[in-house]
Motif scaffolding. Structure first.
Motif, PDB file in Angstrom:
ATOM      1  N   GLY A 104      14.030  18.589  -9.768  1.00  0.00           N
ATOM      2  CA  GLY A 104      12.778  19.853  -8.784  1.00  0.00           C
ATOM      3  C   GLY A 104      12.346  20.819  -8.163  1.00  0.00           C
ATOM      4  O   GLY A 104      13.994  20.336  -6.937  1.00  0.00           O
ATOM      5  N   ASP A 105      11.796  21.331  -7.690  1.00  0.00           N
ATOM      6  CA  ASP A 105      11.310  21.673  -6.590  1.00  0.00           C
ATOM      7  C   ASP A 105      11.438  21.179  -5.354  1.00  0.00           C
ATOM      8  O   ASP A 105      12.310  21.929  -4.274  1.00  0.00           O
ATOM      9  CB  ASP A 105      10.258  22.473  -6.370  1.00  0.00           C
ATOM     10  CG  ASP A 105       9.795  23.887  -7.478  1.00  0.00           C
ATOM     11  OD1 ASP A 105      11.150  23.964  -8.397  1.00  0.00           O
ATOM     12  OD2 ASP A 105       8.795  24.269  -8.294  1.00  0.00           O
ATOM     13  N   ASP A 106      11.392  19.975  -5.013  1.00  0.00           N
ATOM     14  CA  ASP A 106      11.620  19.171  -4.272  1.00  0.00           C
ATOM     15  C   ASP A 106      12.894  18.898  -3.955  1.00  0.00           C
ATOM     16  O   ASP A 106      13.019  18.188  -3.135  1.00  0.00           O
ATOM     17  CB  ASP A 106      10.587  18.838  -4.227  1.00  0.00           C
ATOM     18  CG  ASP A 106      10.959  17.036  -5.393  1.00  0.00           C
ATOM     19  OD1 ASP A 106      12.091  17.463  -5.965  1.00  0.00           O
ATOM     20  OD2 ASP A 106       9.936  16.269  -5.690  1.00  0.00           O
ATOM     21  N   GLY A 107      14.367  19.350  -4.698  1.00  0.00           N
ATOM     22  CA  GLY A 107      15.158  18.385  -4.723  1.00  0.00           C
ATOM     23  C   GLY A 107      15.986  17.659  -5.166  1.00  0.00           C
ATOM     24  O   GLY A 107      17.023  17.512  -5.328  1.00  0.00           O
ATOM     25  N   GLN A 108      14.848  16.715  -5.927  1.00  0.00           N
ATOM     26  CA  GLN A 108      15.135  15.387  -6.352  1.00  0.00           C
ATOM     27  C   GLN A 108      15.402  15.747  -7.731  1.00  0.00           C
ATOM     28  O   GLN A 108      14.893  15.960  -8.630  1.00  0.00           O
ATOM     29  CB  GLN A 108      13.943  14.466  -5.975  1.00  0.00           C
ATOM     30  CG  GLN A 108      13.343  14.624  -4.608  1.00  0.00           C
ATOM     31  CD  GLN A 108      14.764  13.852  -4.116  1.00  0.00           C
ATOM     32  OE1 GLN A 108      14.624  12.490  -4.011  1.00  0.00           O
ATOM     33  NE2 GLN A 108      14.752  14.218  -2.447  1.00  0.00           N
ATOM     34  N   ARG A 109      15.381  14.434  -8.075  1.00  0.00           N
ATOM     35  CA  ARG A 109      15.822  14.553  -9.965  1.00  0.00           C
ATOM     36  C   ARG A 109      14.549  14.449 -10.184  1.00  0.00           C
ATOM     37  O   ARG A 109      13.773  13.439  -9.753  1.00  0.00           O
ATOM     38  CB  ARG A 109      16.640  13.241 -10.395  1.00  0.00           C
ATOM     39  CG  ARG A 109      18.614  13.867  -9.696  1.00  0.00           C
ATOM     40  CD  ARG A 109      19.289  12.617 -10.562  1.00  0.00           C
ATOM     41  NE  ARG A 109      20.464  13.207 -10.425  1.00  0.00           N
ATOM     42  CZ  ARG A 109      22.087  13.122 -11.276  1.00  0.00           C
ATOM     43  NH1 ARG A 109      21.718  11.512 -12.109  1.00  0.00           N
ATOM     44  NH2 ARG A 109      22.940  13.143 -10.667  1.00  0.00           N
ATOM     45  N   PHE A 111      14.152  12.721 -13.612  1.00  0.00           N
ATOM     46  CA  PHE A 111      13.762  11.387 -13.607  1.00  0.00           C
ATOM     47  C   PHE A 111      15.296  10.190 -12.747  1.00  0.00           C
ATOM     48  O   PHE A 111      16.167  10.508 -12.821  1.00  0.00           O
ATOM     49  CB  PHE A 111      14.363  11.192 -15.606  1.00  0.00           C
ATOM     50  CG  PHE A 111      13.271  11.630 -16.007  1.00  0.00           C
ATOM     51  CD1 PHE A 111      12.242  10.858 -16.585  1.00  0.00           C
ATOM     52  CD2 PHE A 111      13.903  13.048 -16.665  1.00  0.00           C
ATOM     53  CE1 PHE A 111      10.728  11.696 -17.249  1.00  0.00           C
ATOM     54  CE2 PHE A 111      12.629  13.739 -16.987  1.00  0.00           C
ATOM     55  CZ  PHE A 111      11.425  13.289 -17.730  1.00  0.00           C
ATOM     56  N   GLY A 112      14.580   9.710 -11.680  1.00  0.00           N
ATOM     57  CA  GLY A 112      15.433   8.957 -11.093  1.00  0.00           C
ATOM     58  C   GLY A 112      16.053   7.891 -11.783  1.00  0.00           C
ATOM     59  O   GLY A 112      15.548   7.522 -12.657  1.00  0.00           O
ATOM     60  N   PRO A 113      16.476   7.071 -11.197  1.00  0.00           N
ATOM     61  CA  PRO A 113      17.230   6.199 -12.038  1.00  0.00           C
ATOM     62  C   PRO A 113      16.558   4.846 -12.222  1.00  0.00           C
ATOM     63  O   PRO A 113      16.345   4.084 -13.256  1.00  0.00           O
ATOM     64  CB  PRO A 113      18.704   5.604 -10.952  1.00  0.00           C
ATOM     65  CG  PRO A 113      18.662   6.539 -10.146  1.00  0.00           C
ATOM     66  CD  PRO A 113      17.514   7.158  -9.598  1.00  0.00           C
ATOM     67  N   GLY A 114      14.775   5.000 -11.788  1.00  0.00           N
ATOM     68  CA  GLY A 114      14.475   3.220 -11.705  1.00  0.00           C
ATOM     69  C   GLY A 114      13.116   4.159 -12.333  1.00  0.00           C
ATOM     70  O   GLY A 114      12.299   3.420 -12.528  1.00  0.00           O
ATOM     71  N   TYR A 115      13.088   5.619 -12.680  1.00  0.00           N
ATOM     72  CA  TYR A 115      11.677   6.074 -12.990  1.00  0.00           C
ATOM     73  C   TYR A 115      10.635   5.239 -14.602  1.00  0.00           C
ATOM     74  O   TYR A 115      10.185   5.279 -14.746  1.00  0.00           O
ATOM     75  CB  TYR A 115      12.476   7.729 -13.817  1.00  0.00           C
ATOM     76  CG  TYR A 115      10.760   8.126 -14.207  1.00  0.00           C
ATOM     77  CD1 TYR A 115      10.461   8.659 -13.216  1.00  0.00           C
ATOM     78  CD2 TYR A 115      10.053   8.581 -15.631  1.00  0.00           C
ATOM     79  CE1 TYR A 115       8.908   9.787 -13.202  1.00  0.00           C
ATOM     80  CE2 TYR A 115       9.116   9.284 -15.845  1.00  0.00           C
ATOM     81  CZ  TYR A 115       8.500   9.477 -14.881  1.00  0.00           C
ATOM     82  OH  TYR A 115       7.411  10.712 -14.794  1.00  0.00           O
ATOM     83  N   PHE A 116      12.594   4.873 -15.000  1.00  0.00           N
ATOM     84  CA  PHE A 116      11.825   4.098 -16.856  1.00  0.00           C
ATOM     85  C   PHE A 116      12.160   2.240 -16.436  1.00  0.00           C
ATOM     86  O   PHE A 116      12.866   2.280 -15.618  1.00  0.00           O
ATOM     87  CB  PHE A 116      12.348   4.264 -17.626  1.00  0.00           C
ATOM     88  CG  PHE A 116      12.240   6.007 -18.206  1.00  0.00           C
ATOM     89  CD1 PHE A 116      10.515   5.848 -19.118  1.00  0.00           C
ATOM     90  CD2 PHE A 116      13.401   6.786 -18.440  1.00  0.00           C
ATOM     91  CE1 PHE A 116      10.878   8.049 -18.707  1.00  0.00           C
ATOM     92  CE2 PHE A 116      13.170   7.873 -18.446  1.00  0.00           C
ATOM     93  CZ  PHE A 116      11.943   8.673 -19.168  1.00  0.00           C
ATOM     94  N   ASP A 117      10.949   1.593 -16.094  1.00  0.00           N
ATOM     95  CA  ASP A 117      10.889   0.149 -17.079  1.00  0.00           C
ATOM     96  C   ASP A 117      12.209  -0.175 -18.144  1.00  0.00           C
ATOM     97  O   ASP A 117      12.564  -1.647 -17.922  1.00  0.00           O
ATOM     98  CB  ASP A 117       9.552  -0.446 -15.780  1.00  0.00           C
ATOM     99  CG  ASP A 117       9.000   0.047 -15.463  1.00  0.00           C
ATOM    100  OD1 ASP A 117       9.818   0.160 -14.240  1.00  0.00           O
ATOM    101  OD2 ASP A 117       7.848   0.650 -15.291  1.00  0.00           O
ATOM    102  N   LEU A 118      11.901   0.953 -19.043  1.00  0.00           N
ATOM    103  CA  LEU A 118      12.643  -0.023 -20.444  1.00  0.00           C
ATOM    104  C   LEU A 118      13.172   1.649 -21.058  1.00  0.00           C
ATOM    105  O   LEU A 118      12.616   2.283 -21.439  1.00  0.00           O
ATOM    106  CB  LEU A 118      11.250  -0.908 -21.795  1.00  0.00           C
ATOM    107  CG  LEU A 118      11.650  -0.738 -22.877  1.00  0.00           C
ATOM    108  CD1 LEU A 118      12.726  -2.081 -22.831  1.00  0.00           C
ATOM    109  CD2 LEU A 118      10.613  -1.697 -23.622  1.00  0.00           C
TER     110      LEU A 118
END
Length: 199
Positions: A104-109, A111-118
């Motif tokens: 994203g514009d903020d330089g962060q992915r 969908f990070g590794p912890g974005y989804f719980d399932l």
């Protein structure tokens, strides 16, 4: 379907992070996973879910099932939408591979590794693991596989992915059982899914 949901819930309660459901085509795998997701959301075990399939048509079917049976939750089809305010996201494997690396514009992915719980893998067959296994390694989430392949014909790599003993899925419902109990008629396959709305 109730038994399958209980079996997955029991596995997750035992701190097992992976589960595999082997259900005959037409037995309602997608409907089962929607009910399971509803249960996990209500119990606060999950905030965001990713539903993956290998074909765009299966992604559409999955998205439509979530919208129909969980209309109060926002379902985002990542094939065509970029909404980040969803509870349920549906995508093909290639789309998710591309989005995992999107920044994203903020330089962060995004969908990070912890974005989804399932993460739910529809049609969990060995062919997806070699090319798209990075998805399952990347996300730190519970993992649920769905397949119609009879349990004695599922490649052992399927069981390995879900950390299960070969030939022993979390729950299984064979075509023979479904026919004997009057839920399915042999030979209808995908046409049966559409006719009876079980998918």
């Amino acid at each position: 379907q109730h038994r399958a949901i209980r079996a997955v819930g029991d596995a997750f309660e035992r701190k097992q992070r992976e589960a595999l459901l082997v259900m005959a085509t037409g037995a309602g795998k997608t409907r089962t996973v929607v009910a399971l997701v509803d249960q996990l959301l209500k119990a606060n075990w999950a905030k965001r879910i990713l539903f993956l399939a290998d074909r765009i048509e299966l992604v559409k079917q999955g998205g439509n099932a979530f919208k129909a049976f969980l209309p109060h939750e926002v379902t985002v089809n990542l094939q065509s939408e970029r909404n980040s305010n969803g509870r349920v996201y549906v995508a093909t494997y290639p789309t998710m591979m591309n989005l995992m690396n999107e920044v994203g514009d903020d330089g962060q992915r995004r969908f990070g590794p912890g974005y989804f719980d399932l993460v739910v893998i529809d049609e969990a067959h060995r062919s997806v693991y070699a090319k798209y296994g990075a998805i399952f390694d990347y996300f730190d989430s519970l993992l649920l596989g769905l397949t119609a392949t009879p349990k004695d014909e599922v490649d052992r790599n399927t069981y390995t992915l879900f950390n299960l003993e070969d030939g022993v899925p979390t729950d299984a419902y064979s075509l023979d059982e479904a026919v004997a109990e009057g839920y399915l008629v042999p030979g209808l396959g995908d046409a049966g899914d559409r006719l009876f709305g079980t998918k």
